[in-house]
Design a protein around this motif. Sequence first.
Motif, PDB file in Angstrom:
ATOM      1  N   THR A   1       0.833  -1.206   0.000  1.00  0.00           N
ATOM      2  CA  THR A   1       0.000   0.000   0.000  1.00  0.00           C
ATOM      3  C   THR A   1       0.864   1.250   0.000  1.00  0.00           C
ATOM      4  OG1 THR A   1      -1.767  -1.146   1.206  1.00  0.00           O
ATOM      5  CG2 THR A   1      -1.813   1.254   1.214  1.00  0.00           C
ATOM      6  N   VAL A   2       1.916   1.242   0.826  1.00  0.00           N
ATOM      7  CA  VAL A   2       2.841   2.376   0.872  1.00  0.00           C
ATOM      8  C   VAL A   2       3.506   2.581  -0.492  1.00  0.00           C
ATOM      9  CG1 VAL A   2       4.996   3.222   1.858  1.00  0.00           C
ATOM     10  CG2 VAL A   2       3.287   2.205   3.349  1.00  0.00           C
ATOM     11  N   LEU A   3       3.963   1.478  -1.100  1.00  0.00           N
ATOM     12  CA  LEU A   3       4.608   1.579  -2.417  1.00  0.00           C
ATOM     13  C   LEU A   3       3.639   2.103  -3.473  1.00  0.00           C
ATOM     14  CD1 LEU A   3       6.752  -1.694  -2.643  1.00  0.00           C
ATOM     15  CD2 LEU A   3       7.543   0.647  -2.276  1.00  0.00           C
ATOM     16  N   GLU A   4       2.403   1.612  -3.409  1.00  0.00           N
ATOM     17  CA  GLU A   4       1.399   2.052  -4.386  1.00  0.00           C
ATOM     18  C   GLU A   4       1.102   3.536  -4.242  1.00  0.00           C
ATOM     19  OE1 GLU A   4      -3.323   1.331  -5.458  1.00  0.00           O
ATOM     20  OE2 GLU A   4      -2.309   0.010  -4.016  1.00  0.00           O
ATOM     21  N   LEU A   5       0.941   3.995  -3.004  1.00  0.00           N
ATOM     22  CA  LEU A   5       0.657   5.412  -2.779  1.00  0.00           C
ATOM     23  C   LEU A   5       1.840   6.287  -3.184  1.00  0.00           C
ATOM     24  CD1 LEU A   5      -1.197   5.254   0.660  1.00  0.00           C
ATOM     25  CD2 LEU A   5      -2.192   5.599  -1.597  1.00  0.00           C
ATOM     26  N   TYR A   6       3.050   5.795  -2.885  1.00  0.00           N
ATOM     27  CA  TYR A   6       4.253   6.554  -3.261  1.00  0.00           C
ATOM     28  C   TYR A   6       4.364   6.656  -4.787  1.00  0.00           C
ATOM     29  CZ  TYR A   6       9.169   7.830  -3.686  1.00  0.00           C
ATOM     30  OH  TYR A   6      10.347   8.462  -4.023  1.00  0.00           O
ATOM     31  N   ARG A   7       4.073   5.539  -5.447  1.00  0.00           N
ATOM     32  CA  ARG A   7       4.127   5.536  -6.913  1.00  0.00           C
ATOM     33  C   ARG A   7       3.064   6.462  -7.495  1.00  0.00           C
ATOM     34  NH1 ARG A   7       1.584   2.670 -10.641  1.00  0.00           N
ATOM     35  NH2 ARG A   7       0.583   1.351  -9.082  1.00  0.00           N
TER      36      ARG A   7
ATOM     37  N   ASN B   1      -5.758  18.524  -7.097  1.00  0.00           N
ATOM     38  CA  ASN B   1      -7.011  17.852  -6.730  1.00  0.00           C
ATOM     39  C   ASN B   1      -7.646  17.163  -7.926  1.00  0.00           C
ATOM     40  OD1 ASN B   1      -7.352  18.143  -3.948  1.00  0.00           O
ATOM     41  ND2 ASN B   1      -8.092  20.237  -4.152  1.00  0.00           N
ATOM     42  N   LEU B   2      -7.519  17.771  -9.079  1.00  0.00           N
ATOM     43  CA  LEU B   2      -8.090  17.193 -10.293  1.00  0.00           C
ATOM     44  C   LEU B   2      -7.461  15.837 -10.603  1.00  0.00           C
ATOM     45  CD1 LEU B   2     -10.092  17.811 -12.577  1.00  0.00           C
ATOM     46  CD2 LEU B   2      -8.208  18.842 -13.843  1.00  0.00           C
ATOM     47  N   VAL B   3      -6.143  15.790 -10.561  1.00  0.00           N
ATOM     48  CA  VAL B   3      -5.436  14.536 -10.834  1.00  0.00           C
ATOM     49  C   VAL B   3      -5.701  13.512  -9.742  1.00  0.00           C
ATOM     50  CG1 VAL B   3      -3.145  13.486 -11.063  1.00  0.00           C
ATOM     51  CG2 VAL B   3      -3.646  15.641 -12.219  1.00  0.00           C
ATOM     52  N   LYS B   4      -5.750  13.971  -8.495  1.00  0.00           N
ATOM     53  CA  LYS B   4      -6.034  13.062  -7.379  1.00  0.00           C
ATOM     54  C   LYS B   4      -7.404  12.415  -7.526  1.00  0.00           C
ATOM     55  CE  LYS B   4      -6.281  12.920  -2.324  1.00  0.00           C
ATOM     56  NZ  LYS B   4      -6.189  13.716  -1.068  1.00  0.00           N
ATOM     57  N   MET B   5      -8.407  13.226  -7.906  1.00  0.00           N
ATOM     58  CA  MET B   5      -9.752  12.682  -8.120  1.00  0.00           C
ATOM     59  C   MET B   5      -9.764  11.656  -9.237  1.00  0.00           C
ATOM     60  SD  MET B   5     -12.169  16.068  -7.793  1.00  0.00           S
ATOM     61  CE  MET B   5     -12.329  16.966  -6.249  1.00  0.00           C
ATOM     62  N   ALA B   6      -9.030  11.953 -10.308  1.00  0.00           N
ATOM     63  CA  ALA B   6      -8.974  11.017 -11.433  1.00  0.00           C
ATOM     64  C   ALA B   6      -8.329   9.696 -11.014  1.00  0.00           C
ATOM     65  CB  ALA B   6      -8.200  11.643 -12.588  1.00  0.00           C
ATOM     66  N   MET B   7      -7.256   9.779 -10.237  1.00  0.00           N
ATOM     67  CA  MET B   7      -6.560   8.576  -9.789  1.00  0.00           C
ATOM     68  C   MET B   7      -7.402   7.746  -8.833  1.00  0.00           C
ATOM     69  SD  MET B   7      -2.613   9.750  -9.211  1.00  0.00           S
ATOM     70  CE  MET B   7      -1.464   9.683 -10.596  1.00  0.00           C
ATOM     71  N   ASN B   8      -8.229   8.414  -8.042  1.00  0.00           N
ATOM     72  CA  ASN B   8      -9.069   7.709  -7.075  1.00  0.00           C
ATOM     73  C   ASN B   8     -10.426   7.334  -7.650  1.00  0.00           C
ATOM     74  OD1 ASN B   8      -7.114   7.849  -5.048  1.00  0.00           O
ATOM     75  ND2 ASN B   8      -7.831   9.856  -4.377  1.00  0.00           N
ATOM     76  N   ASP B   9     -10.633   7.620  -8.939  1.00  0.00           N
ATOM     77  CA  ASP B   9     -11.906   7.337  -9.608  1.00  0.00           C
ATOM     78  C   ASP B   9     -13.059   7.962  -8.820  1.00  0.00           C
ATOM     79  OD1 ASP B   9     -13.497   6.345 -11.611  1.00  0.00           O
ATOM     80  OD2 ASP B   9     -13.760   4.365 -10.696  1.00  0.00           O
ATOM     81  N   ASP B  10     -12.836   9.191  -8.379  1.00  0.00           N
ATOM     82  CA  ASP B  10     -13.800   9.919  -7.557  1.00  0.00           C
ATOM     83  C   ASP B  10     -14.977  10.388  -8.421  1.00  0.00           C
ATOM     84  OD1 ASP B  10     -15.129  11.841  -5.904  1.00  0.00           O
ATOM     85  OD2 ASP B  10     -13.271  12.132  -4.780  1.00  0.00           O
ATOM     86  N   ILE B  11     -16.203  10.276  -7.882  1.00  0.00           N
ATOM     87  CA  ILE B  11     -17.386  10.687  -8.646  1.00  0.00           C
ATOM     88  C   ILE B  11     -17.392  12.203  -8.879  1.00  0.00           C
ATOM     89  CG2 ILE B  11     -18.809   8.765  -7.864  1.00  0.00           C
ATOM     90  CD1 ILE B  11     -20.071  10.633  -5.814  1.00  0.00           C
ATOM     91  N   ALA B  12     -16.614  12.934  -8.083  1.00  0.00           N
ATOM     92  CA  ALA B  12     -16.559  14.386  -8.236  1.00  0.00           C
ATOM     93  C   ALA B  12     -15.608  14.808  -9.357  1.00  0.00           C
ATOM     94  CB  ALA B  12     -16.119  15.038  -6.923  1.00  0.00           C
ATOM     95  N   PHE B  13     -14.968  13.829 -10.009  1.00  0.00           N
ATOM     96  CA  PHE B  13     -13.988  14.152 -11.046  1.00  0.00           C
ATOM     97  C   PHE B  13     -14.644  14.854 -12.236  1.00  0.00           C
ATOM     98  CE2 PHE B  13     -11.997  12.633 -15.069  1.00  0.00           C
ATOM     99  CZ  PHE B  13     -10.868  13.444 -15.025  1.00  0.00           C
ATOM    100  N   ILE B  14     -15.798  14.340 -12.694  1.00  0.00           N
ATOM    101  CA  ILE B  14     -16.459  14.920 -13.869  1.00  0.00           C
ATOM    102  C   ILE B  14     -16.866  16.376 -13.632  1.00  0.00           C
ATOM    103  CG2 ILE B  14     -18.444  14.744 -15.423  1.00  0.00           C
ATOM    104  CD1 ILE B  14     -16.246  12.658 -15.887  1.00  0.00           C
TER     105      ILE B  14
END
Length: 314
Positions: A191-197, A223-236
């Motif tokens: 999990t740490v490696l994934e988050l770091y990557r 925030n835009l990129v973070k939402m996209a990476m987390n597949d956040d519904i607020a991305f659109i």
Amino acid sequence: MLRKIWNYIQNLHIDPTADRFERLDAQILNLFAFSIGIVLLVSGFRDLLFGFEGYFLLLFVLGSIFLILFFFTKARQNIMICFIVIELAMLLVFFFSSTSGFENGLSLYYFLLLMTSLFIFNTKKKLKYIIAVFATAFVLFLISHYYDFRIFRIKNAGNLEFSRNQRLFTFLQVFIWFAIFGYFILLKHFTVLELYRKVLRSQNIIANIRTRLDKKDDIDLENLVKMAMNDDIAFIPKIKQSFPGLYENLMHVNPEITSEEFKLCALLKLNFTTKDIAEYNHISIRTVQSRKSRLRKSFGISSDTDLYKWIDTF
């Protein structure tokens, strides 16, 4: 069936909105609380088979209490209660390991409880609890060692069949628990490696976007990129706010654009690779490639046109 039971035990009363590390810690706590009760109950029934009715009642009552506490989140997540539970467990190990000599193998439970303390008290503020648990284990072991692990007497505890059963039972329990601990250690490590990557990848994406989009420092790209990476519904909604003309221009070319197609266009606008899109949307690379092909047909994009350059024209 077993998988459902496992998931129920480790995820009981865990806040789904908590971050991944908090969920991991809570899962470990759930498994610890539940397993203590199960170990005590099983040990009690084993002792009953060998005629130790008194110890069966003791272990059965304690095991039932721990299982009941398992369902009470506040009690289970209270650090002081966890500390008291581990200390009481230490005393139980001290008592039963000091009845028929070191060869009964029950001292192995000390190592299990020490490992458990490292998982539960895993912050700098809780270091004092780890020190207290290690000190307790050390002192109790020294006392047992001084008396050759024969401080207390239990009738028939020297029974050869019982001793062999006890050693095997102890080894299996400790082995299983260390396997579970190993699972969580690796899970936390990955999990740490994934988050770091993800952090490194997001930094590269943001840097590339800022290079491509001249004078766009006003866009909240982090925030835009973070939402996209987390597949956040607020991305659109966020992408529409950040690039106000994007959706309208795409609608002008294809009035029947779907939400899936617009999301793909938005990810292409952020320069996400096929691998990125597959990973962050939890789909296969082949699925992403298929969606790109459908996008070309839907918008009439020729096969020799670069999709990333095409989306940059909007």
